[in-house]
Scaffold this motif. Structure first.
Motif, PDB file in Angstrom:
ATOM      1  N   ASP A  68      10.122  29.568  49.766  1.00 36.85           N
ATOM      2  CA  ASP A  68      10.214  28.461  48.821  1.00 36.85           C
ATOM      3  C   ASP A  68       8.949  27.631  48.922  1.00 36.85           C
ATOM      4  OD1 ASP A  68      12.318  25.508  48.508  1.00 36.85           O
ATOM      5  OD2 ASP A  68      10.962  26.475  47.102  1.00 36.85           O
ATOM      6  N   ASP A  69       8.160  27.571  47.849  1.00 39.99           N
ATOM      7  CA  ASP A  69       6.907  26.833  47.857  1.00 39.99           C
ATOM      8  C   ASP A  69       7.075  25.372  47.451  1.00 39.99           C
ATOM      9  OD1 ASP A  69       5.448  29.031  48.694  1.00 39.99           O
ATOM     10  OD2 ASP A  69       5.165  29.742  46.645  1.00 39.99           O
ATOM     11  N   GLY A  70       8.274  24.974  47.080  1.00 40.53           N
ATOM     12  CA  GLY A  70       8.585  23.582  46.807  1.00 40.53           C
ATOM     13  C   GLY A  70       7.690  22.884  45.804  1.00 40.53           C
ATOM     14  N   PRO A  71       7.135  21.684  46.159  1.00 46.03           N
ATOM     15  CA  PRO A  71       6.343  20.880  45.232  1.00 46.03           C
ATOM     16  C   PRO A  71       5.124  21.595  44.667  1.00 46.03           C
ATOM     17  CG  PRO A  71       6.906  19.603  47.179  1.00 46.03           C
ATOM     18  CD  PRO A  71       7.328  21.017  47.447  1.00 46.03           C
ATOM     19  N   ALA A  72       4.544  22.509  45.435  1.00 49.94           N
ATOM     20  CA  ALA A  72       3.373  23.243  44.936  1.00 49.94           C
ATOM     21  C   ALA A  72       3.730  24.047  43.691  1.00 49.94           C
ATOM     22  CB  ALA A  72       2.821  24.164  46.017  1.00 49.94           C
ATOM     23  N   VAL A  73       4.935  24.612  43.667  1.00 47.91           N
ATOM     24  CA  VAL A  73       5.376  25.380  42.508  1.00 47.91           C
ATOM     25  C   VAL A  73       5.549  24.459  41.307  1.00 47.91           C
ATOM     26  CG1 VAL A  73       7.289  26.730  41.566  1.00 47.91           C
ATOM     27  CG2 VAL A  73       6.438  27.201  43.856  1.00 47.91           C
ATOM     28  N   SER A  74       6.150  23.289  41.496  1.00 48.57           N
ATOM     29  CA  SER A  74       6.362  22.351  40.393  1.00 48.57           C
ATOM     30  C   SER A  74       5.044  21.896  39.788  1.00 48.57           C
ATOM     31  CB  SER A  74       7.148  21.132  40.875  1.00 48.57           C
ATOM     32  OG  SER A  74       8.436  21.522  41.258  1.00 48.57           O
ATOM     33  N   ALA A  75       4.064  21.574  40.627  1.00 46.58           N
ATOM     34  CA  ALA A  75       2.760  21.140  40.123  1.00 46.58           C
ATOM     35  C   ALA A  75       2.081  22.266  39.362  1.00 46.58           C
ATOM     36  CB  ALA A  75       1.887  20.666  41.278  1.00 46.58           C
ATOM     37  N   SER A  76       2.128  23.461  39.908  1.00 43.98           N
ATOM     38  CA  SER A  76       1.521  24.614  39.252  1.00 43.98           C
ATOM     39  C   SER A  76       2.218  24.897  37.928  1.00 43.98           C
ATOM     40  CB  SER A  76       1.622  25.835  40.166  1.00 43.98           C
ATOM     41  OG  SER A  76       1.203  26.986  39.498  1.00 43.98           O
ATOM     42  N   PHE A  77       3.525  24.766  37.905  1.00 38.54           N
ATOM     43  CA  PHE A  77       4.317  25.000  36.704  1.00 38.54           C
ATOM     44  C   PHE A  77       3.872  24.038  35.601  1.00 38.54           C
ATOM     45  CE2 PHE A  77       8.216  25.155  34.174  1.00 38.54           C
ATOM     46  CZ  PHE A  77       8.562  26.488  34.268  1.00 38.54           C
ATOM     47  N   ALA A  78       3.704  22.765  35.935  1.00 37.33           N
ATOM     48  CA  ALA A  78       3.270  21.767  34.956  1.00 37.33           C
ATOM     49  C   ALA A  78       1.885  22.102  34.431  1.00 37.33           C
ATOM     50  CB  ALA A  78       3.290  20.375  35.578  1.00 37.33           C
ATOM     51  N   GLU A  79       0.985  22.522  35.307  1.00 35.98           N
ATOM     52  CA  GLU A  79      -0.370  22.891  34.880  1.00 35.98           C
ATOM     53  C   GLU A  79      -0.346  24.104  33.965  1.00 35.98           C
ATOM     54  OE1 GLU A  79      -2.751  23.490  38.357  1.00 35.98           O
ATOM     55  OE2 GLU A  79      -2.494  21.421  39.028  1.00 35.98           O
ATOM     56  N   ASP A  80       0.489  25.089  34.279  1.00 40.12           N
ATOM     57  CA  ASP A  80       0.570  26.309  33.471  1.00 40.12           C
ATOM     58  C   ASP A  80       0.974  26.030  32.030  1.00 40.12           C
ATOM     59  OD1 ASP A  80      -0.098  27.840  35.650  1.00 40.12           O
ATOM     60  OD2 ASP A  80       1.939  28.519  36.060  1.00 40.12           O
ATOM     61  N   PHE A  81       1.783  24.983  31.822  1.00 38.97           N
ATOM     62  CA  PHE A  81       2.311  24.716  30.489  1.00 38.97           C
ATOM     63  C   PHE A  81       1.691  23.485  29.836  1.00 38.97           C
ATOM     64  CE2 PHE A  81       5.399  27.531  32.363  1.00 38.97           C
ATOM     65  CZ  PHE A  81       5.607  28.420  31.336  1.00 38.97           C
ATOM     66  N   GLU A  82       0.609  22.970  30.405  1.00 40.97           N
ATOM     67  CA  GLU A  82      -0.069  21.817  29.818  1.00 40.97           C
ATOM     68  C   GLU A  82      -0.581  22.169  28.425  1.00 40.97           C
ATOM     69  OE1 GLU A  82      -3.842  18.946  30.840  1.00 40.97           O
ATOM     70  OE2 GLU A  82      -2.778  19.923  32.482  1.00 40.97           O
ATOM     71  N   GLY A  83      -0.266  21.334  27.446  1.00 39.75           N
ATOM     72  CA  GLY A  83      -0.719  21.547  26.073  1.00 39.75           C
ATOM     73  C   GLY A  83       0.181  22.452  25.247  1.00 39.75           C
ATOM     74  N   VAL A  84       1.233  22.995  25.832  1.00 45.94           N
ATOM     75  CA  VAL A  84       2.145  23.888  25.121  1.00 45.94           C
ATOM     76  C   VAL A  84       3.209  23.060  24.411  1.00 45.94           C
ATOM     77  CG1 VAL A  84       3.909  25.678  25.459  1.00 45.94           C
ATOM     78  CG2 VAL A  84       1.779  25.778  26.745  1.00 45.94           C
ATOM     79  N   ASN A  85       3.626  23.500  23.226  1.00 47.40           N
ATOM     80  CA  ASN A  85       4.712  22.844  22.499  1.00 47.40           C
ATOM     81  C   ASN A  85       6.014  23.169  23.237  1.00 47.40           C
ATOM     82  OD1 ASN A  85       6.839  22.158  20.820  1.00 47.40           O
ATOM     83  ND2 ASN A  85       5.781  22.795  18.952  1.00 47.40           N
ATOM     84  N   LEU A  86       6.399  22.282  24.144  1.00 44.34           N
ATOM     85  CA  LEU A  86       7.566  22.535  24.990  1.00 44.34           C
ATOM     86  C   LEU A  86       8.874  22.517  24.217  1.00 44.34           C
ATOM     87  CD1 LEU A  86       6.545  20.563  28.191  1.00 44.34           C
ATOM     88  CD2 LEU A  86       6.458  23.028  27.810  1.00 44.34           C
ATOM     89  N   ASP A  87       8.955  21.733  23.137  1.00 45.22           N
ATOM     90  CA  ASP A  87      10.175  21.724  22.324  1.00 45.22           C
ATOM     91  C   ASP A  87      10.443  23.118  21.765  1.00 45.22           C
ATOM     92  OD1 ASP A  87      10.685  19.005  22.720  1.00 45.22           O
ATOM     93  OD2 ASP A  87       9.420  18.439  21.027  1.00 45.22           O
ATOM     94  N   ALA A  88       9.408  23.729  21.201  1.00 45.11           N
ATOM     95  CA  ALA A  88       9.552  25.063  20.623  1.00 45.11           C
ATOM     96  C   ALA A  88       9.821  26.104  21.709  1.00 45.11           C
ATOM     97  CB  ALA A  88       8.298  25.437  19.843  1.00 45.11           C
ATOM     98  N   LEU A  89       9.125  25.983  22.839  1.00 44.38           N
ATOM     99  CA  LEU A  89       9.296  26.941  23.920  1.00 44.38           C
ATOM    100  C   LEU A  89      10.708  26.888  24.500  1.00 44.38           C
ATOM    101  CD1 LEU A  89       8.132  29.068  25.818  1.00 44.38           C
ATOM    102  CD2 LEU A  89       7.300  27.201  27.263  1.00 44.38           C
ATOM    103  N   VAL A  90      11.191  25.702  24.810  1.00 42.96           N
ATOM    104  CA  VAL A  90      12.537  25.549  25.374  1.00 42.96           C
ATOM    105  C   VAL A  90      13.584  26.034  24.373  1.00 42.96           C
ATOM    106  CG1 VAL A  90      14.269  23.863  26.122  1.00 42.96           C
ATOM    107  CG2 VAL A  90      11.936  23.723  27.009  1.00 42.96           C
ATOM    108  N   GLY A  91      13.427  25.658  23.111  1.00 43.53           N
ATOM    109  CA  GLY A  91      14.368  26.113  22.082  1.00 43.53           C
ATOM    110  C   GLY A  91      14.383  27.631  21.959  1.00 43.53           C
ATOM    111  N   GLY A  92      13.207  28.230  21.958  1.00 44.02           N
ATOM    112  CA  GLY A  92      13.115  29.687  21.853  1.00 44.02           C
ATOM    113  C   GLY A  92      13.728  30.396  23.051  1.00 44.02           C
TER     114      GLY A  92
END
Length: 132
Positions: A68-92
Motif C-alpha cells: 500500500d503506497d498510501g498518500p503517494a498514490v493519491s498525489a500521483s492519481f491527482a497528477e495523472d488526471f490534471e486537466g481531464v474533464n472529470l465529470d465526463a470521465l466519472v459518468g462514463g
C-alpha cells in the motif's frame, strides 16, 4: 463459483514495455510474481505464479498480497488526471460499470477517488495582476 480464467483489462492496469518494433505495449503485470488478471465469473483478481488468486476488493487478501503506497498514490492519481474533464470521465466509468458489473470491484475505488478530485477546487497559481 466457476473455474478461474484469464481476462484482459484496459491498458491502465498494466505496465508498459517496448516491443521489437519500438512500440509501447501495456501488458506487464504491476506486481512481482503476478502472471495475469483472472475472473471466476463474479470477481476479478490477480493470479500469481504459485497459482493463488488475490481477489480485488477483498481488503484483507489485497492488503496481504500488495504493498500500500498510501498518500503517494493519491498525489500521483491527482497528477495523472490534471486537466481531464472529470465529470465526463466519472459518468462514463459509471455507465461502463453498469454494463459490465464484473469490473465494479476493480474500478470502484478509482471512481471514488476521481469523484473526490472532481469535488475538490482546482489549485492554480495566481495570475500576475492577482499577486500582492
Amino acid at each position: 463459483m466457476s473455474a478461474t480464467r484469464e481476462i484482459r483489462l484496459p491498458d491502465r492496469f498494466y505496465l508498459p514495455r517496448t516491443d521489437s518494433s519500438g512500440r509501447e505495449i501495456h501488458d506487464v503485470m504491476p506486481w512481482e510474481g503476478a502472471l495475469r488478471y483472472a475472473t471466476d465469473g463474479e470477481r476479478v483478481g490477480i493470479q500469481f505464479q504459485d497459482g493463488r488468486v488475490v481477489w480485488l476488493g477483498d481488503a484483507r487478501s489485497t492488503a496481504e498480497a500488495l504493498a500500500d503506497d498510501g498518500p503517494a498514490v493519491s498525489a500521483s492519481f491527482a497528477e495523472d488526471f490534471e486537466g481531464v474533464n472529470l465529470d465526463a470521465l466519472v459518468g462514463g466509468l459509471r455507465e461502463y460499470m453498469e454494463r459490465h458489473p464484473i469490473l465494479k470491484s476493480v474500478w470502484e475505488d478509482d471512481v471514488a477517488q476521481l469523484d473526490s478530485l472532481r469535488r475538490t477546487p482546482a489549485r492554480r497559481s495566481p495570475l500576475p495582476d492577482e499577486a500582492a
